[in-house]
Design a protein around this motif. Structure first.
Motif, PDB file in Angstrom:
ATOM      1  N   ASP A   1     -74.341  -1.461  32.084  1.00  0.00           N
ATOM      2  CA  ASP A   1     -74.871  -0.442  31.174  1.00  0.00           C
ATOM      3  C   ASP A   1     -73.844  -0.118  30.094  1.00  0.00           C
ATOM      4  O   ASP A   1     -74.202   0.158  28.941  1.00  0.00           O
ATOM      5  CB  ASP A   1     -75.233   0.828  31.943  1.00  0.00           C
ATOM      6  N   VAL A   2     -72.566  -0.163  30.471  1.00  0.00           N
ATOM      7  CA  VAL A   2     -71.497   0.153  29.526  1.00  0.00           C
ATOM      8  C   VAL A   2     -71.285  -0.990  28.545  1.00  0.00           C
ATOM      9  O   VAL A   2     -71.251  -0.786  27.323  1.00  0.00           O
ATOM     10  CB  VAL A   2     -70.190   0.487  30.266  1.00  0.00           C
ATOM     11  N   THR A   3     -71.125  -2.201  29.068  1.00  0.00           N
ATOM     12  CA  THR A   3     -70.858  -3.321  28.158  1.00  0.00           C
ATOM     13  C   THR A   3     -72.040  -3.579  27.234  1.00  0.00           C
ATOM     14  O   THR A   3     -71.860  -3.823  26.032  1.00  0.00           O
ATOM     15  CB  THR A   3     -70.508  -4.594  28.943  1.00  0.00           C
ATOM     16  N   LEU A   4     -73.238  -3.499  27.774  1.00  0.00           N
ATOM     17  CA  LEU A   4     -74.417  -3.705  26.929  1.00  0.00           C
ATOM     18  C   LEU A   4     -74.517  -2.631  25.860  1.00  0.00           C
ATOM     19  O   LEU A   4     -74.992  -2.887  24.744  1.00  0.00           O
ATOM     20  CB  LEU A   4     -75.683  -3.712  27.785  1.00  0.00           C
ATOM     21  N   GLY A   5     -74.057  -1.424  26.198  1.00  0.00           N
ATOM     22  CA  GLY A   5     -74.149  -0.318  25.248  1.00  0.00           C
ATOM     23  C   GLY A   5     -73.386  -0.550  23.964  1.00  0.00           C
ATOM     24  O   GLY A   5     -73.751  -0.003  22.910  1.00  0.00           O
ATOM     25  N   VAL A   6     -72.331  -1.359  24.016  1.00  0.00           N
ATOM     26  CA  VAL A   6     -71.534  -1.611  22.803  1.00  0.00           C
ATOM     27  C   VAL A   6     -71.815  -2.982  22.211  1.00  0.00           C
ATOM     28  O   VAL A   6     -71.095  -3.436  21.327  1.00  0.00           O
ATOM     29  CB  VAL A   6     -70.020  -1.458  23.103  1.00  0.00           C
ATOM     30  N   MET A   7     -72.874  -3.629  22.681  1.00  0.00           N
ATOM     31  CA  MET A   7     -73.236  -4.962  22.187  1.00  0.00           C
ATOM     32  C   MET A   7     -74.634  -4.947  21.575  1.00  0.00           C
ATOM     33  O   MET A   7     -75.450  -5.819  21.820  1.00  0.00           O
ATOM     34  CB  MET A   7     -73.169  -5.986  23.326  1.00  0.00           C
ATOM     35  N   GLN A   8     -74.899  -3.927  20.758  1.00  0.00           N
ATOM     36  CA  GLN A   8     -76.232  -3.757  20.187  1.00  0.00           C
ATOM     37  C   GLN A   8     -76.282  -3.969  18.678  1.00  0.00           C
ATOM     38  O   GLN A   8     -77.340  -3.807  18.070  1.00  0.00           O
ATOM     39  CB  GLN A   8     -76.759  -2.352  20.526  1.00  0.00           C
ATOM     40  N   THR A   9     -75.152  -4.336  18.085  1.00  0.00           N
ATOM     41  CA  THR A   9     -75.117  -4.578  16.648  1.00  0.00           C
ATOM     42  C   THR A   9     -74.646  -6.002  16.386  1.00  0.00           C
ATOM     43  O   THR A   9     -73.996  -6.627  17.226  1.00  0.00           O
ATOM     44  CB  THR A   9     -74.166  -3.604  15.935  1.00  0.00           C
ATOM     45  N   ARG A  10     -74.948  -6.493  15.202  1.00  0.00           N
ATOM     46  CA  ARG A  10     -74.498  -7.836  14.819  1.00  0.00           C
ATOM     47  C   ARG A  10     -72.978  -7.918  14.872  1.00  0.00           C
ATOM     48  O   ARG A  10     -72.416  -8.876  15.408  1.00  0.00           O
ATOM     49  CB  ARG A  10     -75.013  -8.162  13.415  1.00  0.00           C
ATOM     50  N   GLU A  11     -72.311  -6.899  14.334  1.00  0.00           N
ATOM     51  CA  GLU A  11     -70.856  -6.889  14.298  1.00  0.00           C
ATOM     52  C   GLU A  11     -70.281  -6.860  15.716  1.00  0.00           C
ATOM     53  O   GLU A  11     -69.287  -7.552  15.995  1.00  0.00           O
ATOM     54  CB  GLU A  11     -70.349  -5.685  13.499  1.00  0.00           C
ATOM     55  N   GLY A  12     -70.888  -6.077  16.598  1.00  0.00           N
ATOM     56  CA  GLY A  12     -70.410  -6.007  17.966  1.00  0.00           C
ATOM     57  C   GLY A  12     -70.559  -7.327  18.693  1.00  0.00           C
ATOM     58  O   GLY A  12     -69.645  -7.770  19.408  1.00  0.00           O
ATOM     59  N   LEU A  13     -71.696  -7.993  18.512  1.00  0.00           N
ATOM     60  CA  LEU A  13     -71.924  -9.282  19.169  1.00  0.00           C
ATOM     61  C   LEU A  13     -70.971 -10.346  18.636  1.00  0.00           C
ATOM     62  O   LEU A  13     -70.444 -11.156  19.407  1.00  0.00           O
ATOM     63  CB  LEU A  13     -73.373  -9.723  18.975  1.00  0.00           C
TER      64      LEU A  13
END
Length: 380
Positions: free
Chosen positions: A82-94
């Motif tokens: 839930d934590v890691t996915l939470g910060v992987m929701q933008t193009r820049e983050g991915l």
């Protein structure tokens, strides 16, 4: 094999000289993108989007992941995502996560990796499925170039697009994977809670993949019984098994006396062995999630060695580098401590993985040759 006159160096027995396991060429088959973030990166990405974290410094956050993942339950283990996915929701983050992931693979001595992730879990901030895949591919390519430029390390990485088995989008995700087969995607997987969500629920997706001649690996035999593996092979047409630990339940061992042991394989185990269906084993993760509870509570209880000695195509993987605080280098060292493996065993594991990649047969042969050459060079 005899180990007389050899030395134990960093968990690997060598015929002389010091060999750093990290320098050995490796193949990674079971490595989750959302399970391999750097704690400091999580902190910085979370700050950018206002995402609340369970800790406010990298060391504390890393410990939180390790302690949460060591709960002994796959369900609880999966909650850390839930934590890691939470910060992987933008193009820049991915892009950043994928770039750093490739660099971490290179630091681990990986020369070919297949990383898996589920695009459907990265759409909360407006990305489309295709945009998510493209962002990850861009990040991987940047990381590959960084590794080549900075250290001369040659790395290849392919994406394994996963569908969440508890959802109803598997056909859509299978179509996504095939659509991007020329843009870095090399295979398909289903992930998520295994028990109660067999591969047979996703027959339309697996039929489509088979008709498209697209390779499949399936999470099976980690948190469920032999039936899960059976469904992965029959319904999913799986060429590899994500973990596959429970295949050892189909092996019967009888000790007649101190010197005589009889081993018999059931039909399923025999099929997995004879067809050389690779087992994507992840020792530390399997211990954390109690996937090996039927055999014991220590790494030395893992059926890895039994499967290896019987000739199954065993491979060594991390599963989730962050949650298990591990790398393939560390996993090899732990296996050496538990079972006395040496450099020649490590080479077998890497050649097993090379043969099981979703590359063309010519590329698999080239990869195997480069691995053997790398082992020969380091052991000379």
């Amino acid at each position: 094999m005899s180990l007389a006159g050899q030395y134990l160096i960093n968990g690997v027995r060598t015929a002389g000289g010091r060999i750093d396991i990290a320098r050995l060429p490796k193949v990674s088959l079971h490595d989750h993108l959302d399970g391999g973030l750097r704690p400091q990166t999580i902190l910085e990405l979370a700050d950018e989007i206002g995402f609340e974290l369970p800790a406010d410094d990298a060391d504390s956050l890393g410990r939180w992941f390790s302690e949460s993942a060591a709960s002994g339950s796959l369900v609880e283990y999966l909650k850390t995502f839930d934590v890691t996915l939470g910060v992987m929701q933008t193009r820049e983050g991915l892009i950043r996560v994928a770039r750093e992931f490739a660099l971490d693979l290179a630091d681990d001595g990986v020369v070919y990796g297949e990383i898996r992730w589920a695009p459907e879990q990265h759409l909360q901030r407006g990305l489309s499925l295709d945009e998510a895949v493209e962002a990850v591919q861009e990040g991987l390519e940047l990381g590959i170039e960084d590794a080549r430029r900075d250290s001369g390390h040659v790395l290849r990485v392919g994406q394994l697009v996963s569908a969440m088995r508890q959802a109803d989008r598997s056909l859509e995700i299978a179509q996504l994977a095939v659509r991007h087969r020329g843009n870095g995607v090399v295979g398909f997987d289903i992930a998520g809670p295994e028990k109660g969500f067999p591969p047979s629920l996703h027959l339309d997706a697996f039929d489509f993949l088979a008709e498209s001649w697209f390779p499949v690996t399936v999470h099976a035999g980690e948190a469920d019984s032999l039936d899960s593996i059976r469904s992965a092979i029959i319904d999913g047409r799986a060429l590899r098994l994500g973990h596959g630990v429970s295949v050892a339940e189909d092996i019967e061992i009888e000790n007649e006396d101190d010197e005589t042991t009889f081993v018999s394989l059931g039909d399923l185990a025999q099929w997995v062995k004879d067809r050389e269906i690779a087992l994507e084993l992840a020792p530390s993760s399997n211990l954390q999630t109690e996937a090996i509870a039927a055999w014991g509570t220590e790494l030395s209880d893992h059926p890895f060695d039994l499967l290896y000695q019987l000739g199954f195509r065993v491979t060594v993987n991390t599963d989730n580098r962050l949650m298990s605080g591990t790398s393939i280098t560390r996993e090899l060292s732990l296996l050496s401590d538990a079972f006395g493996y040496d450099l020649s065993d490590f080479e077998v594991f890497q050649l097993n993985a090379a043969a099981a990649t979703f590359l063309s047969v010519e590329d698999r042969e080239d990869l195997a040759e480069s691995i053997s050459a790398g082992f020969d060079e380091l052991s000379a």
